[in-house]
Every structure is written in C-alpha cells, then in structure tokens.
Scaffold this motif. Structure first.
Motif, PDB file in Angstrom:
ATOM      1  N   GLN A 188       0.808  -1.214   0.000  1.00  0.00           N
ATOM      2  CA  GLN A 188       0.000   0.000   0.000  1.00  0.00           C
ATOM      3  C   GLN A 188       0.846   1.272   0.000  1.00  0.00           C
ATOM      4  OE1 GLN A 188      -2.192  -0.876   3.568  1.00  0.00           O
ATOM      5  NE2 GLN A 188      -3.780  -2.020   2.497  1.00  0.00           N
ATOM      6  N   MET A 189       2.170   1.129   0.141  1.00  0.00           N
ATOM      7  CA  MET A 189       3.056   2.280   0.164  1.00  0.00           C
ATOM      8  C   MET A 189       3.434   2.711  -1.255  1.00  0.00           C
ATOM      9  SD  MET A 189       5.486   1.080   3.373  1.00  0.00           S
ATOM     10  CE  MET A 189       6.583   2.501   3.270  1.00  0.00           C
ATOM     11  N   LYS A 190       3.959   3.927  -1.378  1.00  0.00           N
ATOM     12  CA  LYS A 190       4.413   4.433  -2.672  1.00  0.00           C
ATOM     13  C   LYS A 190       5.650   3.658  -3.136  1.00  0.00           C
ATOM     14  CE  LYS A 190       3.103   9.216  -1.522  1.00  0.00           C
ATOM     15  NZ  LYS A 190       3.633  10.585  -1.314  1.00  0.00           N
ATOM     16  N   PRO A 191       5.820   3.477  -4.431  1.00  0.00           N
ATOM     17  CA  PRO A 191       7.052   2.842  -4.926  1.00  0.00           C
ATOM     18  C   PRO A 191       8.306   3.652  -4.587  1.00  0.00           C
ATOM     19  CG  PRO A 191       5.353   2.850  -6.621  1.00  0.00           C
ATOM     20  CD  PRO A 191       4.835   3.697  -5.506  1.00  0.00           C
ATOM     21  N   SER A 192       8.141   4.943  -4.331  1.00  0.00           N
ATOM     22  CA  SER A 192       9.271   5.808  -3.978  1.00  0.00           C
ATOM     23  C   SER A 192       9.480   5.927  -2.473  1.00  0.00           C
ATOM     24  CB  SER A 192       9.048   7.207  -4.554  1.00  0.00           C
ATOM     25  OG  SER A 192       7.824   7.758  -4.053  1.00  0.00           O
ATOM     26  N   ALA A 193       8.672   5.230  -1.678  1.00  0.00           N
ATOM     27  CA  ALA A 193       8.706   5.392  -0.221  1.00  0.00           C
ATOM     28  C   ALA A 193       9.862   4.633   0.411  1.00  0.00           C
ATOM     29  CB  ALA A 193       7.387   4.922   0.390  1.00  0.00           C
ATOM     30  N   VAL A 194      10.266   5.126   1.587  1.00  0.00           N
ATOM     31  CA  VAL A 194      11.330   4.509   2.365  1.00  0.00           C
ATOM     32  C   VAL A 194      10.799   4.203   3.766  1.00  0.00           C
ATOM     33  CG1 VAL A 194      13.587   4.884   3.441  1.00  0.00           C
ATOM     34  CG2 VAL A 194      13.179   5.645   1.093  1.00  0.00           C
ATOM     35  N   LEU A 195      11.069   3.006   4.258  1.00  0.00           N
ATOM     36  CA  LEU A 195      10.677   2.601   5.606  1.00  0.00           C
ATOM     37  C   LEU A 195      11.824   2.859   6.569  1.00  0.00           C
ATOM     38  CD1 LEU A 195       8.594   1.078   7.473  1.00  0.00           C
ATOM     39  CD2 LEU A 195       9.909  -0.988   6.951  1.00  0.00           C
TER      40      LEU A 195
END
Length: 295
Positions: A188-195
């Motif tokens: 559900q996160m953006k493809p550009s997101a960082v955890l």
C-alpha cells in the motif's frame, strides 16, 4: 574495561548470582536466570523497552521490573531523521566511494515538501514530528492516542498513513499480533517510499520487506533494529544496496545513557528501600526487605 559483545546465558546468570538488584541493557534475562538468582528483587532496564526480560517469570519470582521511558526520545528521533537524510542524499554510499578514490555526483532528493508518516505517537514519535515540521515536511500520524493535538499534524488510520508517506517511520510497541509492517502494508506504500525503523525489529516482516525492496514495491529501508541482534554475518539483510542496517544505535548517545543510568539506579534504590519505583512495569508480591549498603 566494559564488556564487548554478547554474553552466554551462563555468563549472564553468573552475574546475577547473589545480586539483589540489576541494571541491564538489552541482553535477554530468562526464567532460568531469574529462578536461580534467589536474592534478586529488582531488574531495571536502561531503556524504554523491556521485552528482553521474561516478565512473567519475574513476577512469579517476586522480582520487580522497571524501565526508563522518556530518556532517549530525542536521541531516537534524531537518528530517525539522520536515516532519512542518509537515504535521501545517499550519504552512506558517498562516504566509502570518496574514501575509495571515486567522486560520485548522483542527485539526491530533499525532505522539504515530502510527507513523513509516523506510526506511534509517544515521546519519540512526537519528537520526530516536530523535526519533520521544522524541515517543511507534511506530517501524517497513525496512533491510538492522538494527544497532544497539533494543528499541523494529520492523524489518519494505518492504511492512509502508509499510503501518504514518502518516509514511514516506526515508533510503536509490538502488538503481539505479528508484524505491523507486512506484505500487505508494504504493497500500500508508494514505490518511492522509504521505511525507517528505530522501534522494534518484530514490527517488520523482514522477508516481506526484502522482497518488497528487491521487487520495487518500495524504494528502500533504513533499519536500526532487527529481529535477530547482532545481525548474523550470513543474514540476507546484509549487503543489500537499498536497505541500510544500523546496529541498534538510536538511544546510544552520551546524554541518553546518562539519563537512563540515573533513572535505572533510582529504581533499584527505591525497591531496595521498600519504596515503589516510578516506572515499574509488573506487580509482583514484594520479597522481604534485607539490609543493603549504599556504596
């Protein structure tokens, strides 16, 4: 000289033998260790979490367990911000490249204008929210306790927070119902997101995270905590290009250590003097008080 590296259970048990009070870091305290430490009355954890201590065994054997909340939240928030900056500007890659004689000039990204998602809104989550706002980020928070209210912070459910975040930072306790960040949440996160994880390793399904990063579901991750510490040499998280792993450093500042040590010592002294410590996390029946000397 301070001890370096993990101790065996036998070594940890020997340290507790004859002790009436113990101040511990993150090494496991098992039921067998507690059962064989017949004089032990109090265990004070020099940190916020206490899941390394067998709480049920401590309660059974009438040993008080205390923690030191609130001593390292600024340190944790600052490291979380540092991990975000490293991922945004690739600091962790540039330093060894320059040291090796290269001169990398890859473009990074700015934090300003990005959305910071925070899961958990205790002291460290609140401290990171303030840092994010100061940098011009949009801050979205998922928490069951949306206090204190901040007009600039948007409180959302878990899915909405994950979907909105360019950086998703974890600051919550384990729920006991499995990993909070699983394959579904990652999808559900953006493809550009960082955890970012500076909370607990058990909050993240590491296999699902590795697959998500390698398949481009999210852009990357920066982890200060993992499920198995120290990280084994053969662990699949080692050597990953887009997963940055630190060695559980979030609370490791001189200032936080001093505050934690003082608070833990105060808890031990309170129990040995027959008083209730401020941050006791279990409710055992008190052992008979014996004489002890203050050094």
């Amino acid at each position: 000289m301070p001890h370096s590296g993990p101790r065996s259970e036998a070594e940890r048990s020997d340290l507790l033998a004859g002790a009436v009070g113990a101040i511990i870091a993150s090494e496991p305290i098992t039921e067998n260790m507690i059962a064989t430490a017949g004089n032990l009355k109090v265990i004070a954890r020099s940190g916020v979490g206490y899941d390394s201590v067998d709480l049920q065994a401590a309660t059974k054997h009438q040993v008080a367990v205390c923690s030191t909340p609130g001593v390292n939240h600024h340190a944790v928030a600052e490291l979380a911000l540092g991990l975000m900056l490293s991922m945004a500007r690739q600091i962790h890659r540039v330093i060894p490249e320059v040291a090796a004689g290269n001169w990398p000039r890859a473009a990074g990204t700015e934090l300003r204008g990005k959305t910071l998602g925070i899961i958990g809104y205790g002291p460290s989550g609140q401290a990171l929210a303030a840092l994010g706002l100061a940098l011009g980020m949009q801050v979205v928070v998922h928490t069951s306790h949306p206090q204190p209210p901040v007009s600039a912070v948007s409180f959302q459910d878990l899915q909405a927070t994950a979907q909105a975040a360019d950086y998703l930072s974890l600051h919550s306790r384990p729920t006991g119902a499995g990993p909070l960040v699983d394959a579904l949440l990652l999808s559900q996160m953006k493809p550009s997101a960082v955890l970012i994880n500076t909370a607990r390793g058990s909050l993240v399904d590491e296999s699902a995270l590795l697959e998500a990063v390698n398949n481009g579901v999210i852009a990357g991750a920066a982890l200060d905590v993992i499920n198995e510490e120290p990280l084994p040499a053969s662990h699949p998280l080692r050597g990953q290009e887009r997963i940055l792993v630190f060695s559980h450093l979030a609370g490791q500042t001189l200032e936080a250590r001093q505050r934690a040590g003082m608070m833990a010592a105060e808890s031990v002294i309170a129990v040995l003097e027959g008083r209730k410590p401020v941050h006791q996390v279990n409710q055992p029946s008190p052992k008979p008080t014996t004489q002890w000397s203050q050094l």
